[in-house]
Write a protein that holds these residues in place. Structure first.
Motif, short mmCIF file in Angstrom:
data_model
loop_
_atom_site.label_atom_id
_atom_site.label_comp_id
_atom_site.label_asym_id
_atom_site.label_seq_id
_atom_site.Cartn_x
_atom_site.Cartn_y
_atom_site.Cartn_z
N ILE A 68 0.85 -1.18 0.00
CA ILE A 68 0.00 0.00 0.00
C ILE A 68 0.89 1.24 0.00
N HIS A 69 0.49 2.26 -0.76
CA HIS A 69 1.29 3.47 -0.89
C HIS A 69 0.64 4.63 -0.14
N SER A 70 1.42 5.30 0.69
CA SER A 70 1.03 6.57 1.26
C SER A 70 1.75 7.68 0.49
N LEU A 71 1.04 8.79 0.27
CA LEU A 71 1.63 9.91 -0.47
C LEU A 71 1.72 11.14 0.42
N PHE A 72 2.83 11.85 0.29
CA PHE A 72 3.06 13.06 1.07
C PHE A 72 3.49 14.19 0.13
N LYS A 73 3.20 15.41 0.55
CA LYS A 73 3.61 16.58 -0.21
C LYS A 73 4.95 17.06 0.31
N PRO A 74 5.97 17.09 -0.53
CA PRO A 74 7.27 17.58 -0.06
C PRO A 74 7.24 19.10 0.14
N ARG A 75 8.13 19.55 0.98
CA ARG A 75 8.29 21.00 1.17
C ARG A 75 9.30 21.49 0.14
N GLY A 76 8.82 21.72 -1.07
CA GLY A 76 9.71 22.06 -2.18
C GLY A 76 9.73 20.92 -3.19
N GLN A 77 10.38 21.16 -4.31
CA GLN A 77 10.44 20.17 -5.38
C GLN A 77 11.45 19.08 -5.06
#
Length: 577
Positions: A329-338
């Motif tokens: 199962i994959h969890s996705l996170f938003k990075p702080r920057g590219q």
């Protein structure tokens, strides 16, 4: 039978009667097709390519290797970074999918298998792990003499050309080169430091001792190119006069005389052809196709075979049963920057990188987008890690982009949770008695509540890691399943709707000594003679790691058994003079 010269190769014309004449170009030069072979190996994948290559080291042995797929010539196949793209190519992927998974919202889940020389080693993620040494000790404890870790370690070393050099645990002269993965990035150091602060071990060699902790695996990459079994075992020996490799040769059934396997029937260019084996037939079709071919040949659960209109040769209830997979199962996170990876796959940058890779074998095309991995225990008191985590600095559907022309996937950080020792068991069955029909597959993902609980715990474990300094300075909000999904019920709903597999199918022709076993510890199919299975399907229990290196090891050990070189093989397994 006769051979005639074709442009750039030899074309073999086989005449098995007025209705079955065909012409097929084989890999190899300067040989004439024999009326019979000593060995026929069905499937040129992670194990089969190994077996055929090793058997043909004996010049007196005539070996035929049958591969239902084509040659391994796809333009992206040698480039490690193109791994995700390869999985979407129907010409080199069988395109199988499961039956509706009853515990996963009745979804049909794609299962990727290579349809090409090298099999799945030609399209996989090249992560080179063996599993836990105690996995193999467990096999031996289940009655499989000769399969403890001490027994299989020589074959792991035989297959490996480690960048680390030779040691007690690594080989340095084998066909499969391994490469160190780059660690010179801020995200890797933040991840491992966060893990260290949470009490986890940092491991720079998962194969040196026990595979637990955070680090990076080795990858099966040779001079910046994919090190598949086709490239590393077959290409160097393609001109051996006693090794004959037939592509686009789809096996339809095993041929028997009495109780003994004597050959293989296969479909090629619209014709049905038969090839004979004086010594043995070896099935290396993998966890889906090896049981399929056994059942098509009348070996399997009698009731199911009769339902398919197939005469029962051997009622062997374990064929196609005990299928095991690693749920993921994959969890996705938003990075702080590219993320660095997203920046590097902008069209102009990746174009320059590919050119450099073609010239030098270096650069981002020679790597995979993996920041770190971990093997860990979900609770105290376990003997072995039961979970794996993968950290990827992009989305699984990342794509090349360019401003104003093609939009990118956007910055995403993926954290995957994988169960190493699932309790759920699936099956492989025939769809019909037509060999061209794909087998029916059901992994029964999440059938056991304990598996659902492990993935639920994995998501929470990932969340705790992401909140730990210094990683929290680089990783921001949770995009999937989302921070609001906190209860068991909410997480279970997400998991059932999104669970997939790590594409590590095993155990559908399990090795053992009881009535459910399909093969014995010498890989002989129970109830018949002259027939063995040698691929990941023989694992009695799935290993706690990625399955490509163990499959290659199985090929090495199988070849040694067939040649009488395995030190634990009994007198009955010695090759006849």
């Amino acid at each position: 039978m006769f051979a005639e010269r074709a442009t750039g190769a030899f074309a073999v014309c086989i005449d098995t009667g007025p209705a079955t004449r065909y012409t097929q170009t084989f890999k190899g030069k300067g040989w004439r097709m024999a009326d019979e072979f000593d060995f026929i190996v069905v499937g040129a994948g992670s194990a089969g390519a190994v077996i055929a290559s090793r058997l043909s080291e004996r010049p007196e042995m005539r070996v035929l290797l049958l591969e239902a797929g084509g040659a391994d010539r796809h333009a992206l196949m040698s480039m490690p970074i193109a791994f995700f793209q390869l999985l979407r190519r129907p010409e080199i992927n069988w395109g199988y999918a499961t039956d509706p998974e009853p515990y996963a919202d009745n979804r049909r889940i794609p299962v990727f298998r290579g349809k090409v020389l090298g099999g799945s080693s030609s399209i996989n993620g090249m992560m080179f792990t063996r599993g836990d040494p105690r996995d193999y000790d467990q096999w031996a404890q289940m009655g499989n003499r000769g399969w403890s870790f001490d027994d299989v370690l020589p074959y792991f070393k035989r297959l490996e050309n480690s960048w680390r050099g030779a040691s007690a645990r690594h080989g340095a002269n084998g066909p499969i080169s391994t490469r160190k993965h780059p660690t010179d990035n801020a995200l890797f150091h933040a991840l491992t430091e966060a893990a260290r602060r949470l009490g986890h071990r940092i491991n720079d060699d998962f194969e040196a001792d026990l595979p637990e902790g955070f680090g990076l695996p080795d990858f099966s990459i040779h001079k910046g190119r994919r090190a598949s079994t086709a490239k590393r075992y077959l290409d160097p020996v393609g001109d051996r006069p006693n090794l004959h490799i037939a592509t686009n040769a789809h096996a339809t059934r095993i041929l028997f005389e009495g109780n003994r396997a004597v050959g293989v029937e296969f479909l090629q260019d619209g014709a049905i052809v038969q090839a004979r084996a004086q010594r043995e037939v070896v099935l290396s079709g993998g966890a889906y196709n090896s049981p399929q071919l056994l059942m098509l040949s009348g070996i399997g659960p009698a009731e199911h075979l009769r339902e398919m209109g197939i005469d029962v040769r051997v009622d062997l209830s374990g064929v196609g049963q005990n299928l095991q997979e690693h749920p993921s199962i994959h969890s996705l996170f938003k990075p702080r920057g590219q993320m660095d990876f997203e920046r590097e796959i902008r069209f102009d940058r990746i174009a320059r990188s590919v050119l450099r890779w073609k010239l030098t074998g270096n650069g981002i095309p020679a790597t995979l987008p993996l920041t770190a991995m971990a093997f860990y225990k979900s609770r105290e008191g376990l003997e072995r890690p039961d979970m794996e985590a993968l950290f990827v600095p992009t989305a699984m559907d990342a794509r090349v982009w360019f401003p104003g022309i093609v939009a990118g996937r956007g910055p995403v950080f993926t954290a995957s949770s994988i169960i190493l020792r699932p309790e759920s068991r699936g099956w492989v069955k025939l769809r019909s008695n037509d060999p061209r029909d794909a087998p029916r597959i059901c992994c029964n993902l999440l059938a056991e509540p304990s598996d659902l609980a492990l993935l639920r715990g994995g998501i929470r474990w990932q969340r705790a890691l992401m909140r730990q300094a210094p990683l929290d300075a680089l990783i921001g909000e949770e995009l999937r399943p989302g921070a609001d999904a906190t209860s068991d019920a909410e997480l279970d709903t997400f998991i059932r709707a999104n669970v997939g597999t790590a594409h590590h199918p095993t155990s559908s022709c399990s090795m053992g000594t009881d009535d459910r076993a399909v093969v014995d510890p010498q890989l002989r199919v129970r109830g018949v003679e002259g027939l063995r299975v040698a691929d990941a399907s023989i694992m009695p229990v799935i290993v706690g790691g990625h399955t490509n290196a163990p499959s290659i090891m199985i090929g090495e050990k199988a070849a040694a058994i067939l040649l009488g070189e395995d030190r634990v093989a009994g007198p009955a397994d010695q090759l006849a003079a």
